[in-house]
Enzyme design. Structure first.
Site, PDB file in Angstrom:
ATOM      1  NE  ARG A 188     -37.712 -64.028  16.011  1.00 18.98           N
ATOM      2  CZ  ARG A 188     -39.402 -64.407  15.263  1.00 18.98           C
ATOM      3  NH1 ARG A 188     -39.926 -65.210  15.896  1.00 18.98           N
ATOM      4  NH2 ARG A 188     -39.761 -63.372  13.977  1.00 18.98           N
ATOM      5  CG  ASP A 217     -36.360 -65.431  13.444  1.00 20.54           C
ATOM      6  OD1 ASP A 217     -35.999 -64.773  12.733  1.00 20.54           O
ATOM      7  OD2 ASP A 217     -37.557 -66.292  12.835  1.00 20.54           O
ATOM      8  CG  HIS A 292     -37.767 -64.492   9.557  1.00 21.51           C
ATOM      9  ND1 HIS A 292     -38.315 -63.680  10.707  1.00 21.51           N
ATOM     10  CD2 HIS A 292     -39.002 -64.957   9.112  1.00 21.51           C
ATOM     11  CE1 HIS A 292     -39.689 -63.513  10.793  1.00 21.51           C
ATOM     12  NE2 HIS A 292     -40.004 -64.040   9.656  1.00 21.51           N
ATOM     13  CG  ASP A 356     -41.393 -67.513   8.607  1.00 21.64           C
ATOM     14  OD1 ASP A 356     -40.323 -68.224   7.964  1.00 21.64           O
ATOM     15  OD2 ASP A 356     -41.914 -66.399   9.058  1.00 21.64           O
ATOM     16  CD  GLU A 357     -43.643 -63.191   8.785  1.00 20.24           C
ATOM     17  OE1 GLU A 357     -44.330 -62.920   9.692  1.00 20.24           O
ATOM     18  OE2 GLU A 357     -42.744 -63.360   9.869  1.00 20.24           O
ATOM     19  CD1 TRP A 423     -47.215 -68.928   8.154  1.00 20.69           C
ATOM     20  CD2 TRP A 423     -47.650 -67.667   9.795  1.00 20.69           C
ATOM     21  NE1 TRP A 423     -46.730 -68.607   7.396  1.00 20.69           N
ATOM     22  CE2 TRP A 423     -46.472 -67.029   8.659  1.00 20.69           C
ATOM     23  CE3 TRP A 423     -48.439 -67.029  10.566  1.00 20.69           C
ATOM     24  CZ2 TRP A 423     -46.298 -66.079   8.024  1.00 20.69           C
ATOM     25  CZ3 TRP A 423     -47.630 -65.794  10.269  1.00 20.69           C
ATOM     26  CH2 TRP A 423     -46.928 -65.388   9.462  1.00 20.69           C
ATOM     27  CE1 TYR A 448     -48.835 -70.192  14.240  1.00 17.60           C
ATOM     28  CE2 TYR A 448     -47.561 -67.537  14.420  1.00 17.60           C
ATOM     29  CZ  TYR A 448     -47.991 -69.130  14.257  1.00 17.60           C
ATOM     30  OH  TYR A 448     -47.936 -69.229  12.984  1.00 17.60           O
ATOM     31  CG  PHE A 449     -49.375 -72.403  22.434  1.00 15.95           C
ATOM     32  CD1 PHE A 449     -50.469 -71.862  22.054  1.00 15.95           C
ATOM     33  CD2 PHE A 449     -49.082 -73.350  23.357  1.00 15.95           C
ATOM     34  CE1 PHE A 449     -51.675 -73.271  21.928  1.00 15.95           C
ATOM     35  CE2 PHE A 449     -49.720 -74.088  23.305  1.00 15.95           C
ATOM     36  CZ  PHE A 449     -51.017 -74.515  22.736  1.00 15.95           C
ATOM     37  CG  ASP A 450     -46.727 -65.392  18.881  1.00 10.57           C
ATOM     38  OD1 ASP A 450     -47.329 -66.181  18.882  1.00 10.57           O
ATOM     39  OD2 ASP A 450     -45.857 -64.943  18.698  1.00 10.57           O
ATOM     40  CD1 TRP A 498     -45.353 -68.051  16.652  1.00 14.42           C
ATOM     41  CD2 TRP A 498     -43.000 -67.843  15.652  1.00 14.42           C
ATOM     42  NE1 TRP A 498     -45.031 -68.339  15.224  1.00 14.42           N
ATOM     43  CE2 TRP A 498     -44.200 -68.574  14.150  1.00 14.42           C
ATOM     44  CE3 TRP A 498     -41.743 -67.903  16.022  1.00 14.42           C
ATOM     45  CZ2 TRP A 498     -43.222 -69.567  13.140  1.00 14.42           C
ATOM     46  CZ3 TRP A 498     -41.091 -68.503  14.654  1.00 14.42           C
ATOM     47  CH2 TRP A 498     -41.502 -69.463  13.327  1.00 14.42           C
ATOM     48  CD  GLU A 500     -41.356 -62.766  17.767  1.00 14.70           C
ATOM     49  OE1 GLU A 500     -42.333 -63.178  18.410  1.00 14.70           O
ATOM     50  OE2 GLU A 500     -42.032 -62.668  16.186  1.00 14.70           O
TER      51      GLU A 500
END
Ligand code: TNX
Length: 793
Positions: A188, A217, A292, A356-357, A423, A448-450, A498, A500
């Site tokens: 990202r 990604d 992704h 994922d996703e 997760w 989640y450190f974001d 993450w 972003e």
């Protein structure tokens, strides 16, 4: 004080049986002064302080087993550190020494129960001795030894001065879990090689041993692949939209240059992998598939179902519909080629394949995907992803590697030998462990450190969520649903950063420290050895080490948290104050001025009699330690008068319950701050009983818009009043003044003036837009309406 905390049965008798735990915590007033053996993070299994000190000076030397290259490397690591931080030039020589010089011995052996990563450390006035069964253990013993020195031991500016001493002690240590990881998302936003190395250094310093490198990604492919040069020629670059919100970045326009990004050459990767290995850190590469992967498809659109064309998105991309086409053989040829180069670069046993996703929209209509499903007897597109993963697993296994993926790889059936990274809560991990698969726990709500680590009002913009330091520290990786046998499949934990909303190394450090210290302890320290109060005290010393390391660590734990409660009896608002740092010296003002060390000290909950702006900060030694918290408390006639709601709020966004809309506190910038009430697809219709007829001049209501989280302003707002609670007359209404649905997070309070009203009941109606608008990612899905506070003037 003796404690059973350290007495793990697994270690048997010996040193452990006689060990003392930490003493009684100091009182609130006393500054915390811990002797160094009590400042180690992560906390060791067992420490026994003994009388005396070892003097580390230029007479000392480091002795390693003769001809043992691995232990010699550990010895050199120590020598290099002492040279860089203290200018001490100690020779590394072969043991055994005969002369009576002060010596730091590194030797192989010791109790088998300590495993390959454990070690024993003994310090006497004459010698320091690190004994371990393997080089990783010796390395961790050295890390502990460095923590027994002043914090400057971790710096790179040479400090000389007071003589260096190490407290005499006996210590035994070993990790609880074999996988103690951190993931860095470099897709990202791209992070330079030198920064990646510094992260690896810091993992080693925290006794963590897995660096999960999220290399690919949608927004960028960061790994040079010789056979597919366009992956980095095209896939590593996007247009620069850094001045706009992540979810509000227009795609690359024809003729526009993609200039933002970067990638690692294979040479860079080899360098990083070797650097990590020297620090006993395994690098786990992640190559995302089958979703992704838009950056890869921008380079090779023929690997998609539709054929493209695509550009690398400069920001949010959701839902992830453009994914690899599993109907095409060339997709697998490509992925196997890529993985072949990946395997050659990364010697670790696991390759992470994401998973994922994945939005399966195109698979549903793609003739090749449908033909594949028919041929393989697959009933659903989830089974198609599962088939895809199994096929990739067969390839990896044939090359001697293991597959790990995000918990979505469970859907449609788990590949036979796969490991799972859980997760989306614990569920995936529980299911995989019960089925006998290795699991790494990394649930968003702890790992989640974001996510925000403090109040969004003072924190840098983040993706959302709330994972403060104490939450990380409370993380227990083995879910209670698992039996002891099943629990053994939980091989460890991981923090994920993450990126972003994280675009620079300084910001990355801010999100990481000190939360990583808490995660390190959750992964290393025996469950019985963990204690939050004790951790907080040791953390003060870790912060000094962070300073020596030059880290931009977050001060969020030194922010005052205001805890207002409404007492229906006295009709008073009481405000409690606390901070995560524990036992803080809190100073506050009520007049809008900034608090100083001389401001009023918080000594217990305050009663607020009229509206006030409270500003508060945590102090120590006369110094402000963190951000100043500023909150407006509103004392108004509707305070504490819980409204009757025609449509219920959702439990996730309850703002503390029925009275959340009238608790005297306005919602802030984050929809997860616990103050907003959220209504999903419904209007807000709230009727408040003021108890008796009152003069009403205006009603104010706060709303939040955060379209990235499907939260939209209402269309219109209306206030009606009544004397009996049955017959209402409209007193004021407005069309909502803002209809901008861009990604900005907007809290907005509207005021509806009312002329000459006296009434007992007030009804507020805010008309939701109900469904997400046409061009929104959630088009057609339920829209949220977020409200707080309803203020009657
Ligand atoms: C979900 S965690 C993702 C990432 C995002 C992250 C943001 C996971 C396997 N997928 O793609 O960056 O949320 O918190």
């Amino acid at each position: 004080m003796k404690s059973k905390r350290f007495m793990r049965p697994a270690l048997g008798a010996g040193l452990l049986a006689v060990l003392a735990a930490c003493g009684t915590p100091p009182s609130a007033e006393a500054p915390v002064v811990l002797s160094r053996e009590r400042t180690i993070i992560p906390k060791p299994l067992a420490v026994e302080r003994q009388a005396g000190e070892f003097a580390l000076d230029r007479a000392a030397r480091i002795a390693v087993p003769a001809g043992d290259a691995e232990f010699e490397a550990a010895g050199r690591f120590l020598a290099d550190r002492l040279r860089a931080s203290f200018g001490l030039d100690l020779p590394v020589t072969a043991a055994p020494p005969v002369e009576a010089t002060p010596v730091v011995f590194l030797s192989r052996g010791g109790r088998a129960e300590l495993g390959l990563e454990g070690y024993a450390l003994s310090v006497t006035p004459a010698a320091v001795s690190v004994t371990a069964n393997g080089p990783a253990g010796a390395f961790y013993g050295i890390q502990t030894l460095l923590q027994l020195l002043p914090p400057e031991a971790f710096g790179s500016a040479v400090t000389t001065g007071s003589p260096l001493t190490v407290p005499c002690l006996r210590l035994e240590d070993k990790p609880r879990f074999p996988w103690r990881g951190m993931m860095l998302d470099v897709s990202r936003h791209f992070f330079p090689k030198e920064f990646v190395k510094s992260v690896i250094d810091s993992l080693a310093f925290h006794k963590m041993n897995v660096f999960h490198w999220h290399l690919t990604d949608d927004q960028g492919w960061r790994l040079e692949i010789k056979k597919y040069p366009k992956l980095t020629e095209i896939g590593a670059w996007r247009v620069d939209r850094e001045d706009r919100h992540w979810n509000d970045r227009p795609a690359q326009q024809p003729g526009e240059q993609a200039t933002y990004g970067g990638f690692y050459t294979q040479e860079d990767v080899r360098e990083i992998v070797a650097y990590a290995a020297a620090r006993h850190v395994t690098v786990v590469p992640e190559i995302e598939m089958p979703g992704h992967c838009l950056a890869a498809l921008a380079a090779y659109p023929e690997l998609s179902c539709t054929g493209g064309p695509f550009t690398v998105p400069p920001g949010g991309y959701w839902p992830i519909v453009d994914v690899y086409c599993p109907g095409k053989e060339k997709t697998f040829a490509f992925l196997e080629d890529v993985l072949t180069e990946v395997i050659a670069l990364f010697p670790g046993e696991y390759v992470h394949i994401g998973g994922d996703e994945v939005d399966k929209t195109h698979w549903k209509t793609c003739p090749k995907c449908q033909a594949r499903m028919k041929k393989e007897g697959l009933k659903t597109e989830e089974e198609l992803q599962s088939w895809f993963t199994r096929r990739i697993e067969r390839f990896l296994n044939s090359r001697g590697r293991k597959l790990i993926g995000w918990d979505e790889i469970l859907e449609g059936g788990l590949a036979p030998n796969a490991a799972v990274m859980s997760w989306r809560g614990n569920e995936g991990g529980i299911a995989a462990a019960k089925a006998g698969h290795p699991v790494v726990m990394t649930p968003t709500s702890f790992c989640y450190f974001d996510y925000y680590q403090g109040d969004a009002a003072v924190e840098p913009l983040s993706i959302g969520g709330f994972v403060p330091l104490s939450k990380v520290y409370s993380f227990e990786p083995v879910p209670p649903e698992l039996s002891a046998e099943e629990g053994a499949y939980v091989i460890g934990l991981q923090a994920n950063l993450w990126a972003e909303y994280v675009s620079t190394p300084a910001h990355s450090q801010y999100m990481t420290y000190p939360r990583l210290a808490a995660m390190a302890e959750a992964g290393w320290t025996a469950k019985e050895g963990r204690n939050g109060d004790d951790f907080r005290e040791r953390l003060e010393f870790q912060l000094l080490r962070y300073d020596a390391l030059g880290f931009n660590w977050a001060r969020s734990m030194f922010a005052v948290k205001l805890a207002p409660t409404f007492d229906p009896g006295t009709k008073r608002l009481r405000i409690g104050m606390e901070a995560e740092s524990g036992r803080p010296d809190i100073r506050y003002t009520l007049d809008g001025s900034d608090p100083t060390a001389e401001s009023r000290a918080y000594a217990g909950p305050l009663d607020v009699k009229k509206s006030a702006v409270v500003k508060a900060g945590v102090f120590s030694g006369g110094r402000l330690r963190g951000p100043v918290t500023e909150t407006e408390f509103l004392v108004h006639p509707a305070l504490g008068r819980a409204p009757i709601l025609q449509f219920p709020y959702r439990e996730r966004y309850a703002a503390g319950g029925p009275g959340g809309l009238v608790d005297g506190l306005k919602g802030g910038k984050s929809h997860t701050d616990g103050r907003w009430q959220g209504f999903e697809g419904d209007d807000l219709v709230a009727t408040i009983d003021l108890g008796k007829r009152k003069k009403i001049r205006a009603v104010e209501i706060g709303f939040l818009q955060n379209t990235a989280s499907w939260i939209f302003f209402p269309r219109s707002v209306e206030v009606a009043v009544s004397d009996d609670g049955t017959d209402f007359r409209v007193a004021a209404s407005l069309v909502f003044p803002i209809r901008d649905e861009t990604g900005d997070v907007l809290p907005e309070t509207v005021r509806l003036g009312i002329e000459n009203a006296r009434a007992r009941f007030v009804r507020v109606t805010a008309a939701s837009i109900k469904t997400c608008p046409e061009r929104h990612a959630g088009a057609g899905g339920k829209a949220w309406l977020f409200a707080d506070e309803i203020i009657v003037r």
